[in-house]
Design a protein around this motif. Structure first.
Motif, PDB file in Angstrom:
ATOM      1  N   ILE A 119      -1.140  78.716  46.170  1.00 46.68           N
ATOM      2  CA  ILE A 119      -1.821  77.457  45.878  1.00 46.68           C
ATOM      3  C   ILE A 119      -1.278  76.781  44.626  1.00 46.68           C
ATOM      4  O   ILE A 119      -1.334  75.558  44.490  1.00 46.68           O
ATOM      5  CB  ILE A 119      -3.350  77.697  45.751  1.00 46.68           C
ATOM      6  CG1 ILE A 119      -4.126  76.373  45.930  1.00 46.68           C
ATOM      7  CG2 ILE A 119      -3.693  78.365  44.434  1.00 46.68           C
ATOM      8  CD1 ILE A 119      -4.045  75.789  47.298  1.00 46.68           C
ATOM      9  N   ASN A 120      -0.741  77.566  43.659  1.00 41.77           N
ATOM     10  CA  ASN A 120      -0.203  76.967  42.429  1.00 41.77           C
ATOM     11  C   ASN A 120       1.048  76.120  42.693  1.00 41.77           C
ATOM     12  O   ASN A 120       1.373  75.221  41.913  1.00 41.77           O
ATOM     13  CB  ASN A 120       0.142  78.063  41.411  1.00 41.77           C
ATOM     14  CG  ASN A 120      -1.110  78.732  40.860  1.00 41.77           C
ATOM     15  OD1 ASN A 120      -2.162  78.113  40.788  1.00 41.77           O
ATOM     16  ND2 ASN A 120      -0.998  79.995  40.472  1.00 41.77           N
ATOM     17  N   GLU A 121       1.746  76.407  43.785  1.00 40.19           N
ATOM     18  CA  GLU A 121       2.959  75.670  44.103  1.00 40.19           C
ATOM     19  C   GLU A 121       2.686  74.251  44.600  1.00 40.19           C
ATOM     20  O   GLU A 121       3.608  73.465  44.789  1.00 40.19           O
ATOM     21  CB  GLU A 121       3.771  76.429  45.165  1.00 40.19           C
ATOM     22  CG  GLU A 121       4.303  77.769  44.678  1.00 40.19           C
ATOM     23  CD  GLU A 121       5.150  78.454  45.744  1.00 40.19           C
ATOM     24  OE1 GLU A 121       5.465  77.788  46.760  1.00 40.19           O
ATOM     25  OE2 GLU A 121       5.474  79.642  45.569  1.00 40.19           O
ATOM     26  N   ILE A 122       1.407  73.937  44.812  1.00 38.14           N
ATOM     27  CA  ILE A 122       1.064  72.621  45.354  1.00 38.14           C
ATOM     28  C   ILE A 122       1.206  71.522  44.312  1.00 38.14           C
ATOM     29  O   ILE A 122       1.246  70.330  44.653  1.00 38.14           O
ATOM     30  CB  ILE A 122      -0.377  72.651  45.925  1.00 38.14           C
ATOM     31  CG1 ILE A 122      -0.533  71.605  47.024  1.00 38.14           C
ATOM     32  CG2 ILE A 122      -1.410  72.411  44.824  1.00 38.14           C
ATOM     33  CD1 ILE A 122      -1.843  71.719  47.778  1.00 38.14           C
ATOM     34  N   ILE A 123       1.306  71.886  43.029  1.00 40.10           N
ATOM     35  CA  ILE A 123       1.353  70.891  41.944  1.00 40.10           C
ATOM     36  C   ILE A 123       2.576  69.995  42.060  1.00 40.10           C
ATOM     37  O   ILE A 123       2.482  68.770  41.973  1.00 40.10           O
ATOM     38  CB  ILE A 123       1.342  71.589  40.571  1.00 40.10           C
ATOM     39  CG1 ILE A 123       0.026  72.344  40.372  1.00 40.10           C
ATOM     40  CG2 ILE A 123       1.529  70.564  39.448  1.00 40.10           C
ATOM     41  CD1 ILE A 123      -0.006  73.189  39.119  1.00 40.10           C
ATOM     42  N   ILE A 124       3.755  70.607  42.271  1.00 37.61           N
ATOM     43  CA  ILE A 124       5.005  69.840  42.318  1.00 37.61           C
ATOM     44  C   ILE A 124       5.009  68.816  43.451  1.00 37.61           C
ATOM     45  O   ILE A 124       5.255  67.628  43.215  1.00 37.61           O
ATOM     46  CB  ILE A 124       6.218  70.779  42.422  1.00 37.61           C
ATOM     47  CG1 ILE A 124       6.290  71.704  41.199  1.00 37.61           C
ATOM     48  CG2 ILE A 124       7.505  69.972  42.555  1.00 37.61           C
ATOM     49  CD1 ILE A 124       6.500  70.985  39.898  1.00 37.61           C
TER      50      ILE A 124
ATOM     51  N   THR B 243       4.861  63.197  33.161  1.00 41.65           N
ATOM     52  CA  THR B 243       5.930  64.133  32.817  1.00 41.65           C
ATOM     53  C   THR B 243       5.413  65.231  31.892  1.00 41.65           C
ATOM     54  O   THR B 243       5.731  66.415  32.073  1.00 41.65           O
ATOM     55  CB  THR B 243       7.097  63.391  32.142  1.00 41.65           C
ATOM     56  OG1 THR B 243       7.560  62.347  33.003  1.00 41.65           O
ATOM     57  CG2 THR B 243       8.248  64.343  31.847  1.00 41.65           C
ATOM     58  N   SER B 244       4.599  64.840  30.914  1.00 42.43           N
ATOM     59  CA  SER B 244       4.020  65.821  29.985  1.00 42.43           C
ATOM     60  C   SER B 244       3.127  66.811  30.729  1.00 42.43           C
ATOM     61  O   SER B 244       3.170  68.023  30.478  1.00 42.43           O
ATOM     62  CB  SER B 244       3.216  65.106  28.897  1.00 42.43           C
ATOM     63  OG  SER B 244       4.023  64.210  28.178  1.00 42.43           O
ATOM     64  N   ALA B 245       2.316  66.287  31.663  1.00 46.42           N
ATOM     65  CA  ALA B 245       1.418  67.155  32.433  1.00 46.42           C
ATOM     66  C   ALA B 245       2.210  68.145  33.278  1.00 46.42           C
ATOM     67  O   ALA B 245       1.836  69.318  33.398  1.00 46.42           O
ATOM     68  CB  ALA B 245       0.515  66.298  33.322  1.00 46.42           C
ATOM     69  N   LEU B 246       3.332  67.680  33.861  1.00 47.47           N
ATOM     70  CA  LEU B 246       4.158  68.558  34.687  1.00 47.47           C
ATOM     71  C   LEU B 246       4.764  69.686  33.862  1.00 47.47           C
ATOM     72  O   LEU B 246       4.746  70.857  34.276  1.00 47.47           O
ATOM     73  CB  LEU B 246       5.270  67.748  35.350  1.00 47.47           C
ATOM     74  CG  LEU B 246       6.272  68.549  36.183  1.00 47.47           C
ATOM     75  CD1 LEU B 246       5.577  69.210  37.366  1.00 47.47           C
ATOM     76  CD2 LEU B 246       7.414  67.678  36.658  1.00 47.47           C
ATOM     77  N   ILE B 247       5.272  69.357  32.682  1.00 47.39           N
ATOM     78  CA  ILE B 247       5.886  70.378  31.829  1.00 47.39           C
ATOM     79  C   ILE B 247       4.842  71.381  31.350  1.00 47.39           C
ATOM     80  O   ILE B 247       5.077  72.598  31.340  1.00 47.39           O
ATOM     81  CB  ILE B 247       6.593  69.715  30.629  1.00 47.39           C
ATOM     82  CG1 ILE B 247       7.787  68.878  31.138  1.00 47.39           C
ATOM     83  CG2 ILE B 247       7.084  70.765  29.632  1.00 47.39           C
ATOM     84  CD1 ILE B 247       8.468  68.061  30.073  1.00 47.39           C
ATOM     85  N   ILE B 248       3.659  70.875  30.964  1.00 43.46           N
ATOM     86  CA  ILE B 248       2.572  71.771  30.517  1.00 43.46           C
ATOM     87  C   ILE B 248       2.134  72.690  31.657  1.00 43.46           C
ATOM     88  O   ILE B 248       1.869  73.881  31.444  1.00 43.46           O
ATOM     89  CB  ILE B 248       1.382  70.945  29.989  1.00 43.46           C
ATOM     90  CG1 ILE B 248       1.774  70.249  28.674  1.00 43.46           C
ATOM     91  CG2 ILE B 248       0.156  71.832  29.776  1.00 43.46           C
ATOM     92  CD1 ILE B 248       0.737  69.269  28.177  1.00 43.46           C
ATOM     93  N   ALA B 249       2.067  72.128  32.886  1.00 42.96           N
ATOM     94  CA  ALA B 249       1.663  72.940  34.040  1.00 42.96           C
ATOM     95  C   ALA B 249       2.647  74.084  34.284  1.00 42.96           C
ATOM     96  O   ALA B 249       2.249  75.200  34.645  1.00 42.96           O
ATOM     97  CB  ALA B 249       1.571  72.049  35.273  1.00 42.96           C
TER      98      ALA B 249
END
Length: 394
Positions: free
Chosen positions: A293-298, A133-139
């Protein structure tokens, strides 16, 4: 008298208290907190579906919205746990009765061992969820952090990680919308971890009961072989009776756990397969478009969470089956034939139960068996649906 909810489910109690789902001593504040959290989670899903009213519904657009909404719906499905909150209390009470009968030090040591296993699962999954969760918010905030460190004159428009339609100026109310979506994500993760670890911990304790049954059988036969106790001694009969009793209790608790939450688990399986398939499709679609490519994180995070949850649930189901089978392996391997006839009849009762498949105690909806094979089936089904979707895109 030992209170198992305080001693063995302390960590689970804290996690469930946070989201207002601990079954004991529910106050009005707990119920209000639960309703508030559920409202945030539900509205986050609704505002994703409202995008259909304001955008052109192409195939890619529909898949993108559904891939996010279905994953959030997994979180919402977990709140079906609230409907069965009285059942959780009843299950803990039944386990309390079984543990109250345990007096042997070795059996208490077995209980402590499996309690430690349950706590390790709880701590590990909680740590993974907090880090993820922390990594997602930081991203999501990374571009803003870069702008502060290396400012540029060109203003960048704010982009939300998930497509939503709040029917307001999203640029103007970006912070509020961002907080709402991430609050929903955090609440969903908290619900998934709290409910999941509670069920895992409970089933881990039933595995301990199966182990106690095996221990009792070995001990009963050792009394004859090593200590030369008269086979007609009542001690031997009581040992075997207790082993059969504990085994029946373990089977009863395992079956009750699965059957009471069958509707919730079936919804989770269905929604999980759909979510995993759609998010795999999103990953491959986005990977083919270099600009996005940045949208691939979610979708990657959603896929990882779905697979992790499926694996943990099926691994625990496999554990329950294996420990039950271990009881029958123990019965087959001990020299039961040297016991008196009335003892052999009890042991034969166990052997007859062993000829029947135990999978029916961890079966969901009459279709799916919780096991590592079941996990492979779920992933295989998801990949098949993804392949079908991807082939239609070509």
């Amino acid at each position: 008298m030992m209170c198992i909810s305080a001693q063995y489910f302390h960590l689970n109690r804290i996690l469930l208290l946070i989201i207002g789902l601990w079954p004991y001593q529910q106050s009005k504040l707990d119920r209000l907190r639960f309703i508030f959290f559920l409202g945030i989670l539900t509205t986050a899903i609704l505002f994703q579906f409202t995008t259909f009213f304001s955008s052109k519904c192409t195939a890619n657009f529909i898949v993108k919205v559904l891939s996010n909404a279905c994953f959030f719906n997994i979180y919402d499905t977990l709140y079906l746990f609230a409907i069965n909150i009285k059942t959780v209390k009843d299950l803990l009470t039944q386990l309390q009765y079984v543990y109250d009968e345990i007096k042997d030090e070795c059996e208490n040591a077995i209980v402590e061992k499996y309690n430690s296993n349950a706590k390790r699962y709880t701590k590990a999954l909680t740590a993974v969820s907090i880090c993820g969760t922390s990594a997602l918010i930081i991203a999501q905030l990374w571009s803003n952090i870069i702008d502060v460190i290396l400012p540029i004159n060109i203003s960048q428009p704010h982009r939300l990680p998930i497509m939503t339609e709040y029917f307001v100026d999203q640029e103007k109310y970006y912070i509020l919308i961002f907080l709402h979506l991430n609050a929903a994500f955090c609440i969903g993760v908290a619900g998934m971890v709290s409910v999941g670890t509670m069920l895992i911990a409970y089933l881990e304790h039933t595995c301990g009961l199966f182990q106690i049954s095996s221990y009792r059988i070995k001990r009963a036969m050792r009394l004859i072989i090593l200590q030369n106790i008269n086979p007609k001694n009542d001690i031997l009969l009581e040992e075997i009776k207790y082993a059969v009793h504990i085994h029946r209790q373990a089977m009863k608790l395992s079956k009750a756990t699965v059957s009471k939450f069958e509707a919730m688990l079936f919804c989770l399986i269905t929604t999980g397969i759909i979510s995993l398939s759609l998010n795999l499709f999103q990953i491959f679609r986005i990977a083919s478009i270099e600009d996005n490519i940045n949208e691939i994180i979610i979708p990657c995070i959603f896929v990882f969470n779905s697979i992790l949850y499926m694996f943990c649930a099926n691994y625990v189901g496999q554990n329950v089956t294996d420990y039950n089978n271990h009881v029958f392996d123990t019965v087959y391997n001990v020299q039961w034939y040297i016991a008196p006839l009335h003892i052999q009849k009890l042991i034969l009762f166990l052997l007859q139960r062993g000829t029947k498949a135990f999978d029916n105690l961890v079966i969901i909806g009459g279709l799916f068996v919780g096991s590592l094979e079941g996990f492979a089936t779920l992933v295989s089904a998801s990949i098949s649906y993804f392949a079908f979707l991807y082939s239609t895109r070509q």
